[in-house]
Design an enzyme around this catalytic site. Structure first.
Site, PDB file in Angstrom:
ATOM      1  N   HIS A  85      -1.959 -38.570 -22.577  1.00 39.90           N
ATOM      2  CA  HIS A  85      -1.772 -37.527 -21.556  1.00 39.90           C
ATOM      3  C   HIS A  85      -0.312 -37.215 -21.279  1.00 39.90           C
ATOM      4  O   HIS A  85      -0.006 -36.219 -20.629  1.00 39.90           O
ATOM      5  CB  HIS A  85      -2.424 -37.978 -20.239  1.00 39.90           C
ATOM      6  N   THR A  94      -3.750 -28.646 -20.981  1.00 44.40           N
ATOM      7  CA  THR A  94      -4.337 -28.329 -22.293  1.00 44.40           C
ATOM      8  C   THR A  94      -5.862 -28.314 -22.304  1.00 44.40           C
ATOM      9  O   THR A  94      -6.468 -27.854 -23.264  1.00 44.40           O
ATOM     10  CB  THR A  94      -3.907 -29.384 -23.330  1.00 44.40           C
ATOM     11  N   SER A 133     -12.773 -37.456 -17.543  1.00 46.01           N
ATOM     12  CA  SER A 133     -12.284 -36.713 -18.714  1.00 46.01           C
ATOM     13  C   SER A 133     -12.349 -35.219 -18.407  1.00 46.01           C
ATOM     14  O   SER A 133     -13.442 -34.657 -18.233  1.00 46.01           O
ATOM     15  CB  SER A 133     -13.156 -37.055 -19.928  1.00 46.01           C
ATOM     16  N   CYS A 175     -10.765 -35.466 -30.930  1.00 48.24           N
ATOM     17  CA  CYS A 175      -9.796 -34.480 -31.413  1.00 48.24           C
ATOM     18  C   CYS A 175      -8.662 -35.230 -32.109  1.00 48.24           C
ATOM     19  O   CYS A 175      -8.583 -36.465 -32.038  1.00 48.24           O
ATOM     20  CB  CYS A 175      -9.239 -33.704 -30.223  1.00 48.24           C
ATOM     21  N   GLU A 189      -2.018 -35.786 -17.113  1.00 43.22           N
ATOM     22  CA  GLU A 189      -1.278 -34.799 -17.925  1.00 43.22           C
ATOM     23  C   GLU A 189      -0.450 -33.887 -17.019  1.00 43.22           C
ATOM     24  O   GLU A 189       0.690 -33.542 -17.338  1.00 43.22           O
ATOM     25  CB  GLU A 189      -2.247 -33.968 -18.770  1.00 43.22           C
ATOM     26  N   CYS A 239      -0.038 -36.676 -26.829  1.00 41.52           N
ATOM     27  CA  CYS A 239      -0.514 -35.724 -27.840  1.00 41.52           C
ATOM     28  C   CYS A 239       0.587 -34.699 -28.123  1.00 41.52           C
ATOM     29  O   CYS A 239       1.191 -34.162 -27.189  1.00 41.52           O
ATOM     30  CB  CYS A 239      -1.773 -35.020 -27.351  1.00 41.52           C
ATOM     31  N   HIS A 246      -4.263 -35.131 -12.183  1.00 41.30           N
ATOM     32  CA  HIS A 246      -4.557 -35.514 -13.571  1.00 41.30           C
ATOM     33  C   HIS A 246      -3.258 -36.019 -14.216  1.00 41.30           C
ATOM     34  O   HIS A 246      -2.205 -35.414 -14.018  1.00 41.30           O
ATOM     35  CB  HIS A 246      -5.120 -34.312 -14.347  1.00 41.30           C
ATOM     36  N   CYS A 253      -5.651 -26.381 -25.715  1.00 42.58           N
ATOM     37  CA  CYS A 253      -5.516 -26.809 -27.109  1.00 42.58           C
ATOM     38  C   CYS A 253      -6.716 -26.372 -27.958  1.00 42.58           C
ATOM     39  O   CYS A 253      -7.783 -26.047 -27.426  1.00 42.58           O
ATOM     40  CB  CYS A 253      -5.335 -28.317 -27.167  1.00 42.58           C
ATOM     41  N   ASN A 267     -11.664 -32.482 -20.201  1.00 45.59           N
ATOM     42  CA  ASN A 267     -12.324 -31.551 -21.133  1.00 45.59           C
ATOM     43  C   ASN A 267     -13.836 -31.754 -21.147  1.00 45.59           C
ATOM     44  O   ASN A 267     -14.590 -30.809 -21.334  1.00 45.59           O
ATOM     45  CB  ASN A 267     -11.682 -31.641 -22.517  1.00 45.59           C
TER      46      ASN A 267
HETATM   47  S1  SF4 Z   1      -4.274 -31.818 -25.940  1.00 44.65           S
HETATM   48 FE1  SF4 Z   1      -6.179 -31.350 -27.024  1.00 44.65          FE
HETATM   49  S2  SF4 Z   1      -5.835 -32.236 -29.064  1.00 44.65           S
HETATM   50 FE2  SF4 Z   1      -4.374 -33.185 -27.671  1.00 44.65          FE
HETATM   51  S3  SF4 Z   1      -5.385 -35.038 -26.897  1.00 44.65           S
HETATM   52 FE3  SF4 Z   1      -5.761 -33.416 -25.402  1.00 44.65          FE
HETATM   53  S4  SF4 Z   1      -7.752 -32.598 -26.023  1.00 44.65           S
HETATM   54 FE4  SF4 Z   1      -6.965 -33.726 -27.775  1.00 44.65          FE
END
Ligand code: SF4
Length: 307
Positions: free
Chosen positions: A74, A164, A222, A12, A126, A96, A124, A194, A224
């Site tokens: 993150h 996200t 990971s 991404c 983030e 990000c 996590h 996101c 996502n």
């Molecule tokens: S928020 Fe979305 S666009 Fe940003 S790094 Fe994470 S997965 Fe990628």
């Protein structure tokens, strides 16, 4: 065997930017460049950057005075930012921009006198970053059950934000539970999830219509990538998360007509090719790509690294 590639898949814009920041910092300042936490959750990416001179650490006290320091995609809590300032570390922030947007939203809600609830996965990075950015206590929920267990009075003005990289459907359910639980609640619906996460989840759902088995290229840590595998399972298609072709097991794909292949937002395309090669050693493969959304999003680099 037909191999159908999801579109979109893999990197991404936030991951591309984060990797660019480390590479350009190495070019501009020379090695070593220190990176707090894995720049993105992918061992292959981390090893490649290590070979170019990046050093990965978990905490700032592992970084020598004066060394160029990069914060991972993150995001980080304010305490880390302050420690870096206190030590005078030259920092390049690879958080990000879509994660930074969630930080700003959270701060705004708290500034307006609301108690903040974060929908996300405990532990996590983030989530730790977002919780540590808003400057007030944050309640973390992952499920409807967590919402029921919240010890916050029903009439309290609350707001929510989300990690996200969550599952769109699970998050909708949790948001609905929050709206039932509180009388005065605001939040951004699922828009904090996101674009890249949303697009990859939609693509894997499409892929499930044609595939007999789904392979997701991505790291076990990971977020996502894990969600992509879970969507495959939800859709009733056997789905496996693998780092690269070396983890592919022949019995997963033997006798299957169509293998659906996708990759998490932090997995490089060369690992997708590696999996195709591994499939080719099991049976002859024909590779095709699904029609799907084209992504054109790019994020700007920090000013000091722009050409
Ligand atoms: S928020 Fe979305 S666009 Fe940003 S790094 Fe994470 S997965 Fe990628």
């Amino acid at each position: 065997m037909r191999v159908v590639l999801a579109q979109p898949r893999g990197f991404c814009a936030g991951v591309v930017r984060a990797i660019d920041i480390v590479e350009r910092a190495l070019e501009k300042y020379g090695e070593p460049v220190y990176v707090r936490h894995e720049i993105v959750h992918n061992r292959h990416v981390v090893e490649t950057l290590k070979n170019k001179g990046a050093r990965f650490v978990e905490e700032l006290d592992e970084i020598p005075d004066g060394a160029v320091t990069v914060f991972s995609a993150h995001g980080v809590p304010q305490t880390v930012v302050q420690e870096a300032v206190h030590r005078g570390l030259p920092v390049l922030d690879a958080t990000c921009p879509l994660v930074s947007k969630v930080h700003s939203q959270g701060k705004r809600y708290v500034g307006n006198g609301r108690m903040l609830i974060l929908i996300g996965h405990a532990g996590h990075p983030e989530v730790e970053g977002t919780m540590g950015q808003v400057g007030a206590p944050v309640a973390l929920v992952q499920s409807e059950k967590d919402v029921e267990a919240l010890a916050i009075p029903r009439e309290t003005p609350v707001a929510y934000v989300t990690q996200t990289t969550l599952s769109i459907d699970d998050t909708r359910t949790v948001i609905a539970a929050l709206k039932r639980r509180f009388t005065d609640i605001v939040g951004p619906d699922i828009t904090d999830i996101c674009y890249a996460t949303q697009n990859r989840q939609s693509a894997v759902r499409e892929l499930c219509r044609v595939a007999d088995v789904i392979l997701v290229v991505g790291a076990k840590n990971s977020s996502n990538s894990n969600r992509l595998r879970e969507i495959g399972i939800e859709e009733g298609v056997p789905s496996y998360l693998i780092n690269d072709g070396s983890e592919l097991r022949a019995e997963w794909v033997q006798g299957k007509e169509v293998v659906g292949l996708t990759a998490g937002a932090s997995a490089p395309e060369e690992l997708v090719r590696h999996v195709i090669e591994a499939l080719g050693r099991i049976e002859d493969v024909e590779v095709e790509q699904m029609d799907g959304k084209k992504e054109h999003i790019e994020f700007r680099l920090p000013a000091e690294l722009r050409a």
